[in-house]
Scaffold this motif. Structure first.
Motif, short mmCIF file in Angstrom:
data_model
loop_
_atom_site.label_atom_id
_atom_site.label_comp_id
_atom_site.label_asym_id
_atom_site.label_seq_id
_atom_site.Cartn_x
_atom_site.Cartn_y
_atom_site.Cartn_z
N TYR A 81 74.45 76.46 38.93
CA TYR A 81 75.08 76.28 37.61
C TYR A 81 74.68 74.94 37.01
O TYR A 81 74.34 74.85 35.83
CB TYR A 81 76.61 76.37 37.72
N LEU A 82 74.72 73.88 37.83
CA LEU A 82 74.35 72.57 37.32
C LEU A 82 72.86 72.51 36.97
O LEU A 82 72.46 71.89 35.98
CB LEU A 82 74.70 71.49 38.34
N ILE A 83 72.03 73.15 37.78
CA ILE A 83 70.60 73.15 37.50
C ILE A 83 70.31 73.80 36.15
O ILE A 83 69.46 73.34 35.38
CB ILE A 83 69.83 73.86 38.63
N ASN A 84 71.06 74.87 35.83
CA ASN A 84 70.83 75.59 34.58
C ASN A 84 71.63 75.06 33.40
O ASN A 84 71.25 75.27 32.25
CB ASN A 84 71.16 77.08 34.78
N HIS A 85 72.76 74.37 33.69
CA HIS A 85 73.63 73.93 32.61
C HIS A 85 74.04 72.46 32.76
O HIS A 85 75.09 72.05 32.28
CB HIS A 85 74.90 74.79 32.55
N GLY A 86 73.20 71.68 33.44
CA GLY A 86 73.55 70.30 33.72
C GLY A 86 73.76 69.45 32.49
O GLY A 86 74.46 68.43 32.54
N THR A 87 73.18 69.84 31.36
CA THR A 87 73.36 69.07 30.12
C THR A 87 74.63 69.46 29.38
O THR A 87 74.95 68.88 28.34
CB THR A 87 72.15 69.27 29.19
N GLN A 88 75.36 70.44 29.92
CA GLN A 88 76.56 70.93 29.25
C GLN A 88 77.85 70.63 30.02
O GLN A 88 78.90 71.19 29.73
CB GLN A 88 76.45 72.44 29.03
N VAL A 89 77.76 69.73 31.01
CA VAL A 89 78.96 69.41 31.79
C VAL A 89 79.98 68.69 30.92
O VAL A 89 79.63 68.04 29.92
CB VAL A 89 78.61 68.56 33.02
N GLU A 90 81.23 68.80 31.30
CA GLU A 90 82.32 68.24 30.52
C GLU A 90 82.93 67.04 31.24
O GLU A 90 82.86 66.93 32.48
CB GLU A 90 83.41 69.30 30.30
N PRO A 91 83.55 66.11 30.50
CA PRO A 91 84.21 64.97 31.15
C PRO A 91 85.27 65.44 32.13
O PRO A 91 86.03 66.37 31.85
CB PRO A 91 84.81 64.20 29.97
N THR A 92 85.30 64.79 33.28
CA THR A 92 86.19 65.21 34.37
C THR A 92 86.88 63.98 34.96
O THR A 92 86.23 62.97 35.21
CB THR A 92 85.40 65.94 35.46
N VAL A 93 88.18 64.09 35.17
CA VAL A 93 88.94 62.98 35.74
C VAL A 93 89.81 63.52 36.88
O VAL A 93 90.40 64.60 36.77
CB VAL A 93 89.80 62.27 34.67
N MET A 94 89.87 62.76 37.96
CA MET A 94 90.64 63.15 39.15
C MET A 94 91.73 62.11 39.41
O MET A 94 91.47 60.90 39.34
CB MET A 94 89.72 63.25 40.36
N THR A 95 92.91 62.58 39.72
CA THR A 95 94.02 61.68 40.06
C THR A 95 94.52 62.03 41.46
O THR A 95 94.85 63.18 41.75
CB THR A 95 95.18 61.81 39.06
N LEU A 96 94.56 61.02 42.34
CA LEU A 96 95.00 61.20 43.72
C LEU A 96 96.38 60.58 43.90
O LEU A 96 96.64 59.47 43.44
CB LEU A 96 94.03 60.53 44.69
N THR A 97 97.26 61.32 44.57
CA THR A 97 98.61 60.84 44.88
C THR A 97 98.86 61.03 46.36
O THR A 97 98.67 62.14 46.89
CB THR A 97 99.68 61.61 44.08
N HIS A 98 99.26 59.96 47.04
CA HIS A 98 99.52 60.03 48.48
C HIS A 98 100.92 60.58 48.67
O HIS A 98 101.90 59.85 48.77
CB HIS A 98 99.38 58.64 49.10
N SER A 99 101.00 61.92 48.77
CA SER A 99 102.31 62.56 48.83
C SER A 99 102.96 62.47 50.20
O SER A 99 104.18 62.53 50.32
CB SER A 99 102.19 64.03 48.41
N SER A 100 102.16 62.33 51.27
CA SER A 100 102.70 62.17 52.62
C SER A 100 101.61 61.55 53.48
O SER A 100 100.49 61.36 53.04
CB SER A 100 103.15 63.51 53.20
#
Length: 220
Positions: free
Chosen positions: A77-96
């Motif tokens: 998917y990235l090889i064929n659509h790598g110019t069309q990726v969208e901004p991505t943000v990850m949030t980590l929470t130490h729940s235990s």
């Protein structure tokens, strides 16, 4: 990890064999052929097991917001659509002590989505597991490098295929030394420049309405 569209790098298991031929005895008699030795198999080793985690990882310091800056992958998917990726943000929470709660926000078809997951903390510091529906669908995660305050390099493996990702605490701190380090680590995993996909550093999703939240806890 980041979203539900991932794939990773395949492993090739090499085999070697030693064949023994027949020999001529005195007087022209042919000796019995020696039995063939069975091929000697090399032990199966997950590629990610060859990627050690950073030393003395502090999971608590990994919590907070991380912006996806670059992905190294041979995902079709990235090889064929790598110019069309969208901004991505990850949030980590130490729940235990045993888990990290993970929220990943990205845009799909002009709509913001949030994916909720849980990473299990393993006995090895810096190694995590995202459980799949079956053990063979688990995703192994290694925190390869981080300084906690500016960047983190994470490796993901599912079904023997690896993806390597560079995250930043902000979208403005992609320095040249950090980029060079990521390129070098990606190259060790078999990713040349053609397999590096930068992600947009603007227009990240904020609050996502509940109709567009995908809850992958415990699994999707």
């Amino acid at each position: 990890m980041a979203g539900v569209w991932r794939c990773m790098l395949p492993v090739v298991v090499l085999m070697c064999a030693c064949l023994w031929g027949s020999t001529e005895a005195v007087g022209g008699a042919r000796s019995r052929p020696r039995p063939q030795r069975p091929p000697r198999k090399k032990p199966n080793v997950d590629p990610i097991d060859l990627t050690p985690p950073a030393q003395n990882i502090n999971i608590q310091q990994m919590t907070g917001t991380w912006f996806l800056l670059i992905t190294a992958s041979k995902c079709s998917y990235l090889i064929n659509h790598g110019t069309q990726v969208e901004p991505t943000v990850m949030t980590l929470t130490h729940s235990s002590d045993q888990t990290l709660s993970v929220s990943t926000k990205t845009r799909r078809n002009h709509q913001c989505w949030e994916i909720l997951q849980v990473y299990d903390v393993t006995p090895t510091p810096g190694k995590l597991t995202l459980k799949g529906g079956r053990p063979e669908l688990d995703t192994k995660i290694v925190i390869g490098e981080t300084d906690y305050t500016s960047y983190a390099i994470l490796h993901y493996q599912k079904r023997g295929k690896i993806t390597t990702k560079l995250y930043g605490r902000s979208v403005d701190n992609l320095s040249e030394p950090m980029l060079t380090k990521f390129e070098q680590l990606a190259e060790k995993q078999g990713f040349g420049l053609a397999y590096l996909f930068p992600f947009p550093t603007y227009s990240h999703c904020g609050v996502v309405d509940q109709n567009h939240v995908i809850n992958c806890v415990p699994t999707c």
